[in-house]
Design a protein around this motif. Structure first.
Motif, PDB file in Angstrom:
ATOM      1  N   ASN A   1       0.843  -1.108   0.364  1.00 56.87           N
ATOM      2  CA  ASN A   1      -0.143  -0.010   0.062  1.00 56.87           C
ATOM      3  C   ASN A   1       0.897   1.218   0.092  1.00 56.87           C
ATOM      4  OD1 ASN A   1      -2.419  -1.304  -0.250  1.00 56.87           O
ATOM      5  ND2 ASN A   1      -2.539  -1.784   2.263  1.00 56.87           N
ATOM      6  N   ALA A   2       2.030   1.308   0.423  1.00 56.66           N
ATOM      7  CA  ALA A   2       3.247   2.973   0.773  1.00 56.66           C
ATOM      8  C   ALA A   2       3.396   2.390  -1.419  1.00 56.66           C
ATOM      9  CB  ALA A   2       3.721   2.457   1.275  1.00 56.66           C
ATOM     10  N   ILE A   3       3.370   1.533  -2.070  1.00 61.55           N
ATOM     11  CA  ILE A   3       4.383   2.166  -3.041  1.00 61.55           C
ATOM     12  C   ILE A   3       3.631   3.671  -3.724  1.00 61.55           C
ATOM     13  CG2 ILE A   3       4.230   1.505  -5.705  1.00 61.55           C
ATOM     14  CD1 ILE A   3       4.301  -1.411  -4.255  1.00 61.55           C
ATOM     15  N   ILE A   4       1.704   3.833  -3.583  1.00 57.09           N
ATOM     16  CA  ILE A   4       1.177   4.567  -4.515  1.00 57.09           C
ATOM     17  C   ILE A   4       1.779   6.045  -3.711  1.00 57.09           C
ATOM     18  CG2 ILE A   4      -1.148   4.220  -2.677  1.00 57.09           C
ATOM     19  CD1 ILE A   4      -2.098   4.341  -5.797  1.00 57.09           C
ATOM     20  N   TYR A   5       1.779   6.146  -2.634  1.00 54.95           N
ATOM     21  CA  TYR A   5       2.362   6.788  -2.161  1.00 54.95           C
ATOM     22  C   TYR A   5       3.751   7.182  -2.234  1.00 54.95           C
ATOM     23  CZ  TYR A   5      -1.493   5.941   0.715  1.00 54.95           C
ATOM     24  OH  TYR A   5      -2.982   6.054   1.217  1.00 54.95           O
ATOM     25  N   LEU A   6       4.530   6.169  -2.340  1.00 56.66           N
ATOM     26  CA  LEU A   6       5.830   6.497  -2.346  1.00 56.66           C
ATOM     27  C   LEU A   6       5.294   7.646  -3.973  1.00 56.66           C
ATOM     28  CD1 LEU A   6       7.713   4.009  -0.769  1.00 56.66           C
ATOM     29  CD2 LEU A   6       8.197   6.427  -0.922  1.00 56.66           C
TER      30      LEU A   6
ATOM     31  N   ALA B   1      -7.003  11.279  -0.830  1.00 55.89           N
ATOM     32  CA  ALA B   1      -8.370  11.182   0.064  1.00 55.89           C
ATOM     33  C   ALA B   1      -9.070  10.251  -1.309  1.00 55.89           C
ATOM     34  CB  ALA B   1      -8.953  13.444  -1.255  1.00 55.89           C
ATOM     35  N   VAL B   2      -8.776  10.269  -2.624  1.00 53.21           N
ATOM     36  CA  VAL B   2      -9.293   9.051  -3.155  1.00 53.21           C
ATOM     37  C   VAL B   2      -9.071   7.463  -2.957  1.00 53.21           C
ATOM     38  CG1 VAL B   2      -9.152   8.691  -5.940  1.00 53.21           C
ATOM     39  CG2 VAL B   2      -8.360  10.646  -5.717  1.00 53.21           C
TER      40      VAL B   2
ATOM     41  N   ILE C   1     -14.175   3.448   1.725  1.00 50.51           N
ATOM     42  CA  ILE C   1     -14.952   3.841   2.953  1.00 50.51           C
ATOM     43  C   ILE C   1     -16.395   3.002   1.667  1.00 50.51           C
ATOM     44  CG2 ILE C   1     -17.049   5.671   2.536  1.00 50.51           C
ATOM     45  CD1 ILE C   1     -14.986   7.427   3.803  1.00 50.51           C
ATOM     46  N   GLY C   2     -16.456   3.362   0.107  1.00 49.92           N
ATOM     47  CA  GLY C   2     -16.717   1.915  -0.557  1.00 49.92           C
ATOM     48  C   GLY C   2     -16.744   0.748  -0.464  1.00 49.92           C
ATOM     49  N   HIS C   3     -15.770  -0.092   0.216  1.00 51.02           N
ATOM     50  CA  HIS C   3     -15.814  -1.591   0.631  1.00 51.02           C
ATOM     51  C   HIS C   3     -15.885  -1.312   1.656  1.00 51.02           C
ATOM     52  CE1 HIS C   3     -14.162  -0.722  -3.275  1.00 51.02           C
ATOM     53  NE2 HIS C   3     -13.496  -1.985  -3.436  1.00 51.02           N
TER      54      HIS C   3
ATOM     55  N   ASN D   1     -17.880  10.116  -1.174  1.00 53.28           N
ATOM     56  CA  ASN D   1     -17.236  10.858  -2.590  1.00 53.28           C
ATOM     57  C   ASN D   1     -18.113  12.093  -2.351  1.00 53.28           C
ATOM     58  OD1 ASN D   1     -15.857  11.412  -5.139  1.00 53.28           O
ATOM     59  ND2 ASN D   1     -18.128  11.839  -5.142  1.00 53.28           N
ATOM     60  N   GLY D   2     -19.637  12.691  -2.367  1.00 54.64           N
ATOM     61  CA  GLY D   2     -20.347  14.006  -2.002  1.00 54.64           C
ATOM     62  C   GLY D   2     -19.682  14.829  -0.688  1.00 54.64           C
ATOM     63  N   ILE D   3     -19.258  14.195   0.395  1.00 54.65           N
ATOM     64  CA  ILE D   3     -18.417  14.919   1.895  1.00 54.65           C
ATOM     65  C   ILE D   3     -17.349  15.030   1.085  1.00 54.65           C
ATOM     66  CG2 ILE D   3     -18.099  14.721   3.798  1.00 54.65           C
ATOM     67  CD1 ILE D   3     -20.714  12.917   4.310  1.00 54.65           C
ATOM     68  N   MET D   4     -16.732  14.225   0.799  1.00 50.21           N
ATOM     69  CA  MET D   4     -15.209  15.205  -0.075  1.00 50.21           C
ATOM     70  C   MET D   4     -14.811  16.137  -0.553  1.00 50.21           C
ATOM     71  SD  MET D   4     -12.909  13.511   1.715  1.00 50.21           S
ATOM     72  CE  MET D   4     -12.446  12.372   2.774  1.00 50.21           C
ATOM     73  N   LYS D   5     -15.422  16.138  -1.719  1.00 51.28           N
ATOM     74  CA  LYS D   5     -16.168  16.973  -3.053  1.00 51.28           C
ATOM     75  C   LYS D   5     -16.247  18.389  -2.515  1.00 51.28           C
ATOM     76  CE  LYS D   5     -17.454  17.844  -7.429  1.00 51.28           C
ATOM     77  NZ  LYS D   5     -18.754  17.097  -8.615  1.00 51.28           N
ATOM     78  N   LYS D   6     -16.994  18.584  -1.010  1.00 49.32           N
ATOM     79  CA  LYS D   6     -17.620  19.731  -0.947  1.00 49.32           C
ATOM     80  C   LYS D   6     -16.710  20.497   0.162  1.00 49.32           C
ATOM     81  CE  LYS D   6     -23.044  19.286  -0.545  1.00 49.32           C
ATOM     82  NZ  LYS D   6     -24.327  19.367  -0.142  1.00 49.32           N
ATOM     83  N   THR D   7     -15.891  19.262   1.058  1.00 51.90           N
ATOM     84  CA  THR D   7     -15.291  19.608   1.506  1.00 51.90           C
ATOM     85  C   THR D   7     -13.435  20.139   1.322  1.00 51.90           C
ATOM     86  OG1 THR D   7     -14.509  16.807   2.807  1.00 51.90           O
ATOM     87  CG2 THR D   7     -16.517  18.601   4.133  1.00 51.90           C
ATOM     88  N   THR D   8     -13.136  19.320   0.656  1.00 51.32           N
ATOM     89  CA  THR D   8     -11.802  19.212   0.090  1.00 51.32           C
ATOM     90  C   THR D   8     -11.459  19.115  -0.703  1.00 51.32           C
ATOM     91  OG1 THR D   8     -11.565  16.956   0.097  1.00 51.32           O
ATOM     92  CG2 THR D   8     -10.524  17.994   1.682  1.00 51.32           C
TER      93      THR D   8
END
Length: 326
Positions: free
Chosen positions: A202-207, A245-246, A252-254, A314-321
């Motif tokens: 999981n760290a690969i994508i952050y790197l 965020a993505v 959250i969807g899973h 997705n809606g909450i993230m879109k409004k806040t961030t």
């Protein structure tokens, strides 16, 4: 002498030609032009359609008293009876509790540990050591949960398990502890196993996201006297905020569709009340007991709730961030 006119003659002055308008490419012209790209993606589109969209037709079984020997036209339709039965089953709420607890714990550690590990790995200066640590850390991802389940069970065993041997040697306990027989410890054992297996991967994508940050920002921060911690807090973390965020929205969807491989491999009869999740619950009723309609109703509930949670997140993230995946 004749006086020359100061006004220029406009008879022979040609007008500046207007550049032709660019015609927009039609969809078919675009497909023809990029036909090789479409052909390369066609097998994956077919795979997704066959294994992800075509099975949705099977959701009709949730509204039937499905019998495999009968054709679709001969099936008895029962409406929402299977869903009413689902919400009246006390076992369903116990299983839902387990699913949410393990999913939330897994979601927390799947962000905290990989992000922290990626940042620490990025701070290493020795390239050989950095690559070695990264390679070793994501190798467990390729190990099957069947093998991991056996390793964890053996390590926590009361008969020669390395964890119990270490605890006795350190004087923390006098007798071996039955880790795999204590239900209230199961969530922690499962989460710790998942951290060991998936943190490096999981760290690969952050790197990769950290690599895309402009290096001049770090140089400017060092000129201003910022230490490493300040650089991480003010440059690295904001730089990978979109990636975080993505991935958070997708996690959250899973939230309730977490699969069953981990729980199935580490579970036993003594911890069933803490290890059983919705997917195992659906498997037991849908396959073991052959209540296909009820099992389909459970899986349909999981999928619909997952879609709703994904849209809400997705809606909450879109409004806040201002970050979104749609």
């Amino acid at each position: 002498m004749e006086t020359l006119s100061a006004q220029p003659s406009t008879k022979n002055v040609s007008a500046t030609p207007t550049p032709p308008k660019k015609r927009k490419k039609g969809i078919w012209q675009s497909i023809v032009q990029q036909r090789y790209l479409y052909l390369m993606s066609l097998p994956f589109v077919i795979w997704v359609f066959v294994f992800s969209y075509l099975p949705i037709w099977g959701w009709t079984m949730a509204f039937q008293n499905y019998k495999p020997a009968k054709s679709f036209a001969d099936q008895k339709w029962v409406g929402f009876d299977n869903f009413v039965r689902l919400f009246q089953d006390e076992r369903f709420y116990l299983v839902l509790r387990n699913t949410l607890a393990m999913s939330i714990l897994g979601m927390i550690v799947s962000f905290v540990f990989p992000i922290t590990f990626a940042i620490l790995l990025n701070e290493l200066r020795g390239k050989f050591f950095k690559r070695t640590v990264q390679t070793v850390s994501y190798l467990p991802h390729f190990v099957s949960w069947v093998v991991v389940g056996g390793i964890i069970t053996k390590m926590l065993s009361i008969d020669g398990g390395i964890v119990n041997e270490l605890l006795i040697w350190l004087g923390i306990t006098d007798q071996p502890i039955q880790f795999m027989a204590k239900g209230h410890w199961f969530w922690g054992i499962l989460t710790a196993s998942d951290v060991w297996k998936e943190t490096g991967w999981n760290a690969i994508i952050y790197l990769a996201a950290i690599t895309g940050i402009d290096k001049e920002l770090y140089e400017a921060a060092r000129v201003d006297g910022a230490g490493r911690f300040r650089q991480i807090w003010n440059i690295t973390l904001p730089g990978i905020r979109t990636t975080i965020a993505v991935l958070l929205i997708m996690s959250i969807g899973h939230l309730i569709g977490i699969g069953f491989e981990k729980q199935f491999q580490l579970s036993n009869a003594l911890v069933t009340d803490y290890s059983e999740v919705l997917d195992i619950y659906a498997l037991k009723y849908g396959i073991n007991i052959a209540h296909f309609s009820y099992g389909t109703a459970i899986s349909m509930f999981t999928s619909v709730v997952g879609i709703v949670l994904l849209l809400l997140a997705n809606g909450i993230m879109k409004k806040t961030t201002k970050e979104s995946i749609m």
